[in-house]
Design a protein around this motif. Structure first.
Motif, PDB file in Angstrom:
ATOM      1  N   ARG A   1      47.340  45.908   5.388  1.00  0.00           N
ATOM      2  CA  ARG A   1      46.631  45.699   6.434  1.00  0.00           C
ATOM      3  C   ARG A   1      46.641  44.439   7.220  1.00  0.00           C
ATOM      4  N   ALA A   2      46.891  43.292   6.154  1.00  0.00           N
ATOM      5  CA  ALA A   2      46.788  41.914   6.624  1.00  0.00           C
ATOM      6  C   ALA A   2      48.362  41.872   7.613  1.00  0.00           C
ATOM      7  N   GLU A   3      49.460  42.382   7.059  1.00  0.00           N
ATOM      8  CA  GLU A   3      50.786  42.506   7.902  1.00  0.00           C
ATOM      9  C   GLU A   3      50.599  42.989   9.161  1.00  0.00           C
ATOM     10  N   ALA A   4      49.820  44.407   9.197  1.00  0.00           N
ATOM     11  CA  ALA A   4      49.613  44.992  10.337  1.00  0.00           C
ATOM     12  C   ALA A   4      48.738  44.119  11.264  1.00  0.00           C
ATOM     13  N   LYS A   5      47.741  43.363  10.898  1.00  0.00           N
ATOM     14  CA  LYS A   5      46.944  42.522  11.671  1.00  0.00           C
ATOM     15  C   LYS A   5      47.899  41.401  12.245  1.00  0.00           C
ATOM     16  N   HIS A   6      48.878  40.906  11.573  1.00  0.00           N
ATOM     17  CA  HIS A   6      49.601  39.889  12.159  1.00  0.00           C
ATOM     18  C   HIS A   6      50.516  40.376  13.323  1.00  0.00           C
TER      19      HIS A   6
ATOM     20  N   ILE B   1      61.034  40.176  23.961  1.00  0.00           N
ATOM     21  CA  ILE B   1      61.005  39.226  22.892  1.00  0.00           C
ATOM     22  C   ILE B   1      59.721  39.534  21.951  1.00  0.00           C
ATOM     23  N   LEU B   2      58.458  39.425  22.551  1.00  0.00           N
ATOM     24  CA  LEU B   2      57.359  39.696  21.853  1.00  0.00           C
ATOM     25  C   LEU B   2      57.099  40.771  21.173  1.00  0.00           C
ATOM     26  N   LEU B   3      57.865  42.031  21.927  1.00  0.00           N
ATOM     27  CA  LEU B   3      57.656  43.115  21.273  1.00  0.00           C
ATOM     28  C   LEU B   3      58.420  43.216  20.151  1.00  0.00           C
TER      29      LEU B   3
ATOM     30  N   ILE C   1      57.555  44.072  16.138  1.00  0.00           N
ATOM     31  CA  ILE C   1      58.164  45.017  15.236  1.00  0.00           C
ATOM     32  C   ILE C   1      58.593  44.456  14.004  1.00  0.00           C
ATOM     33  N   TRP C   2      59.511  43.081  14.206  1.00  0.00           N
ATOM     34  CA  TRP C   2      60.145  42.709  12.930  1.00  0.00           C
ATOM     35  C   TRP C   2      59.485  41.227  12.461  1.00  0.00           C
TER      36      TRP C   2
ATOM     37  N   TRP D   1      60.107  38.372  13.062  1.00  0.00           N
ATOM     38  CA  TRP D   1      61.283  37.469  12.743  1.00  0.00           C
ATOM     39  C   TRP D   1      60.889  35.985  13.073  1.00  0.00           C
ATOM     40  N   LEU D   2      59.927  35.682  13.901  1.00  0.00           N
ATOM     41  CA  LEU D   2      59.408  34.301  14.068  1.00  0.00           C
ATOM     42  C   LEU D   2      58.634  34.146  12.931  1.00  0.00           C
ATOM     43  N   PRO D   3      58.461  32.794  12.471  1.00  0.00           N
ATOM     44  CA  PRO D   3      57.709  32.604  11.443  1.00  0.00           C
ATOM     45  C   PRO D   3      56.182  31.693  11.944  1.00  0.00           C
ATOM     46  N   VAL D   4      55.708  32.479  12.894  1.00  0.00           N
ATOM     47  CA  VAL D   4      54.637  32.104  13.771  1.00  0.00           C
ATOM     48  C   VAL D   4      53.376  33.233  13.506  1.00  0.00           C
ATOM     49  N   THR D   5      52.308  32.377  13.103  1.00  0.00           N
ATOM     50  CA  THR D   5      51.163  33.407  13.100  1.00  0.00           C
ATOM     51  C   THR D   5      50.023  33.076  14.252  1.00  0.00           C
ATOM     52  N   ILE D   6      49.533  33.855  14.794  1.00  0.00           N
ATOM     53  CA  ILE D   6      48.635  33.849  15.765  1.00  0.00           C
ATOM     54  C   ILE D   6      47.200  34.132  15.365  1.00  0.00           C
TER      55      ILE D   6
END
Length: 184
Positions: free
Chosen positions: A122-127, A170-172, A176-177, A179-184
């Protein structure tokens, strides 16, 4: 007489025809990407909801097992106190199964692992969720810019819509992946 090497500027209707031709294909691609983004974003939202429900149900089951285990431990102490060895042995086996039951996967240890796994999913999906939202918004903006570029016969708006659509892609891809180590 010699021919002039200068090219005659295109008329508004000729420029409009050129932009319509280019923009039509780009709108089709962006609309398809928006549809894909919407579908994947909806599936991601369902995953968040389903994992929340499943994790809550698993933790409730864990709590019920804990209560039953506590009751069995109290009964075990009574059986030991009165010297009923058979009942004490049966209760100890039951207590052990409440703690861990790999055969059924319904011991507290297994339930805790399952609930934590659901929470992690769930946490991954929220990211992923905000990335789908931002991508969808930018796809829509790009489509609006393309439409406006046709009406205004503006190559600048056309190029701006291509740039906005590229950022949306890029945002899509981030949704999906991740790939950027960014959390919002």
């Amino acid at each position: 007489m010699g021919e002039s090497s200068e090219t005659k500027p295109l008329s508004r209707s000729e420029r409009e025809a050129q932009i319509k031709d280019k923009a039509g294909w780009v709108i089709t691609v962006l609309a398809a990407m928006l549809a894909i983004n919407t579908l994947m974003g909806g599936a991601n939202s369902s995953r968040i909801l389903n994992n929340t429900i499943d994790a809550n149900n698993t933790w409730a089951f864990y709590q019920a097992k804990s209560i039953k285990q506590t009751l069995a431990e109290m009964a075990y102490e009574d059986a030991v106190r009165v010297g009923d060895r058979k009942k004490a042995a049966d209760l100890q086996a039951k207590i052990d199964r409440y703690e861990s039951d790999p055969k059924t996967g319904e011991g507290k240890r297994e339930l805790m692992a399952k609930a934590r796994g659901l929470e992690a999913s769930r946490a991954e999906a929220k990211h992923r969720s905000p990335w789908y939202t931002y991508a969808g918004s930018l796809f829509q903006i790009a489509i609006v810019l393309l439409t406006a570029s046709i009406l205004a016969v503006s190559n600048r708006m056309y190029r701006a819509s291509i740039a906005v659509g590229a950022v949306a892609m890029i945002l899509l891809s981030q949704a999906i992946w991740l790939w950027l180590p960014v959390t919002i």
